[in-house]
Scaffold this active site. Structure first.
Site, short mmCIF file in Angstrom:
data_model
loop_
_atom_site.label_atom_id
_atom_site.label_comp_id
_atom_site.label_asym_id
_atom_site.label_seq_id
_atom_site.Cartn_x
_atom_site.Cartn_y
_atom_site.Cartn_z
N SER A 25 0.77 -0.93 0.38
CA SER A 25 0.30 0.27 -0.19
C SER A 25 1.22 1.17 -0.51
O SER A 25 1.88 1.60 0.99
CB SER A 25 -0.88 -0.03 1.28
N HIS A 56 -3.33 0.31 -4.19
CA HIS A 56 -2.51 -0.86 -5.74
C HIS A 56 -3.56 -0.52 -6.80
O HIS A 56 -4.85 -1.16 -6.89
CB HIS A 56 -3.49 -2.35 -4.60
N HIS A 78 -5.53 -9.50 -0.75
CA HIS A 78 -5.43 -9.67 1.01
C HIS A 78 -6.36 -10.09 0.55
O HIS A 78 -7.94 -11.19 0.10
CB HIS A 78 -5.63 -8.21 1.10
N TYR A 80 -8.01 -9.88 3.91
CA TYR A 80 -10.37 -9.83 4.17
C TYR A 80 -10.70 -8.92 3.04
O TYR A 80 -11.48 -8.96 2.85
CB TYR A 80 -9.40 -8.13 5.05
N GLU A 81 -9.87 -9.25 1.82
CA GLU A 81 -10.26 -8.84 0.42
C GLU A 81 -11.90 -10.32 -0.24
O GLU A 81 -12.22 -10.05 -0.82
CB GLU A 81 -10.09 -8.44 -0.63
N ALA A 108 2.79 -2.02 3.95
CA ALA A 108 2.74 -0.68 5.13
C ALA A 108 2.36 -1.72 6.20
O ALA A 108 2.00 -2.59 6.37
CB ALA A 108 1.64 -0.72 4.88
N MET A 206 -1.73 -6.92 7.39
CA MET A 206 -2.86 -8.05 6.88
C MET A 206 -2.30 -8.50 5.78
O MET A 206 -2.63 -9.27 4.84
CB MET A 206 -3.62 -7.49 6.50
N SER A 207 -0.97 -8.62 5.54
CA SER A 207 -0.47 -9.34 4.15
C SER A 207 0.82 -10.06 4.43
O SER A 207 1.47 -10.84 5.44
CB SER A 207 -0.60 -8.24 2.48
N ASN A 230 1.83 3.64 9.99
CA ASN A 230 1.87 4.80 11.34
C ASN A 230 2.22 3.64 12.23
O ASN A 230 2.62 2.87 12.19
CB ASN A 230 0.02 4.49 11.64
N HIS A 242 -6.91 4.84 6.87
CA HIS A 242 -5.49 4.60 5.71
C HIS A 242 -5.45 5.30 5.04
O HIS A 242 -4.43 5.15 4.15
CB HIS A 242 -7.22 3.58 4.55
#
Ligand code: HPA
Length: 267
Positions: A25, A56, A78, A80-81, A108, A206-207, A230, A242
């Site tokens: 990201s 992306h 991902h 989460y998608e 990220a 998350m990846s 962050n 985000h």
């Protein structure tokens, strides 16, 4: 499907990529660095999952960077998608079939280690898989690797040494740490971040972990770098959004591009 995608890509390219690079990201700008580029939209490649995440792009760019033939994935799939583990790791397996021998993963991440600051670049030394799943579950494809692959050096020591040397030579600060992967898409709670710190995580995201497992299974050497976009939940008295994640990615992209260009010829 993996073979069909690999054949399609091979039919379009002039050079065989030696290194695959996945851009996280806000780090998509690296795709513009590719010379003599052949750009293929994910939607054209048989079986390739489309990327829906903001930040992306969704294309594969194959060409030269710093004299090295590379295949850059601008955009990843991902969990989460709603993608399966097989879809999230499809690109890595396809690049293996196309001929890549090594992978660079970028992402990220939230900073758990209090020595990190926003914008820090961190070499991933190891990971903790908390996604509740593994991309190798199911029948093993022996043509990629063994049923029970070793993960004791999932992130190549030699590549990490090269990355540290290159960072020092160009004057970029590069930390090192353990990445914990959760599925998301909600960010963590402060209690979850305290738990992750207690179990030895320096970064959270998350990846990457599914892709790293599949790359190791296929005997591809791995380098992975996180951008701390962050500080993780509860570290600072502020919310995570985000937009901030994407903005930090843009802010560090100069350093990041320089580092990758220095590392590539030594992989
Ligand atoms: N948590 C999980 N994933 C992330 C974060 C975070 O704080 N920042 C960027 N990706």
């Amino acid at each position: 499907m993996i073979q069909a995608a690999a054949e399609f890509i091979k039919s379009r390219i002039k050079v065989t990529p030696r290194v695959g690079i996945v851009l996280g990201s806000g780090l998509g700008a690296f795709a513009d660095e590719v010379e003599d580029a052949v750009s293929i939209s994910y939607s054209e490649i048989p079986g390739w999952p489309q990327s829906t995440a903001v930040g992306h792009a969704g294309k594969l760019v194959i060409g030269m960077v710093a004299g090295v033939p590379v295949a850059v994935m601008a955009g990843r799939a991902h969990l989460y998608e709603g993608y399966t583990q097989a879809q999230a790791t499809f690109g890595v397996r396809v690049l293996k079939r196309v001929g890549a021998e090594a992978m660079i993963f970028t992402n990220a991440a939230g900073g758990i280690n209090l020595n990190y600051g926003q914008g820090a670049l961190v070499l991933i030394s190891d990971h903790i898989n908390l996604q509740g799943s593994n991309p190798l579950i199911g029948p093993n494809d022996e043509s990629f690797g063994p049923r029970f692959p070793d993960m004791s050096e999932a992130y190549s020591k030699a590549y990490r040494a090269v990355a540290r040397e290159c960072a020092a030579a160009i004057g970029i600060s590069l930390q090192e740490g353990v990445y914990a992967a959760l599925t998301g898409p909600s960010y963590e709670t402060p209690a979850e971040i305290r738990y992750l710190r207690a179990i030895g995580a320096d970064l959270v995201g998350m990846s990457t972990v599914p892709e790293v497992i599949v790359a190791n299974h296929a005997s591809m050497k791995v380098l992975a770098i996180s951008c701390v976009t962050n500080m993780a939940a509860g570290v600072l008295d502020q919310k995570i959004d985000h937009e901030e994640v994407l903005e930090t990615g843009l802010r560090v992209r100069g350093a990041f591009v320089q580092l990758l260009k220095a590392v590539l010829p030594r992989m």
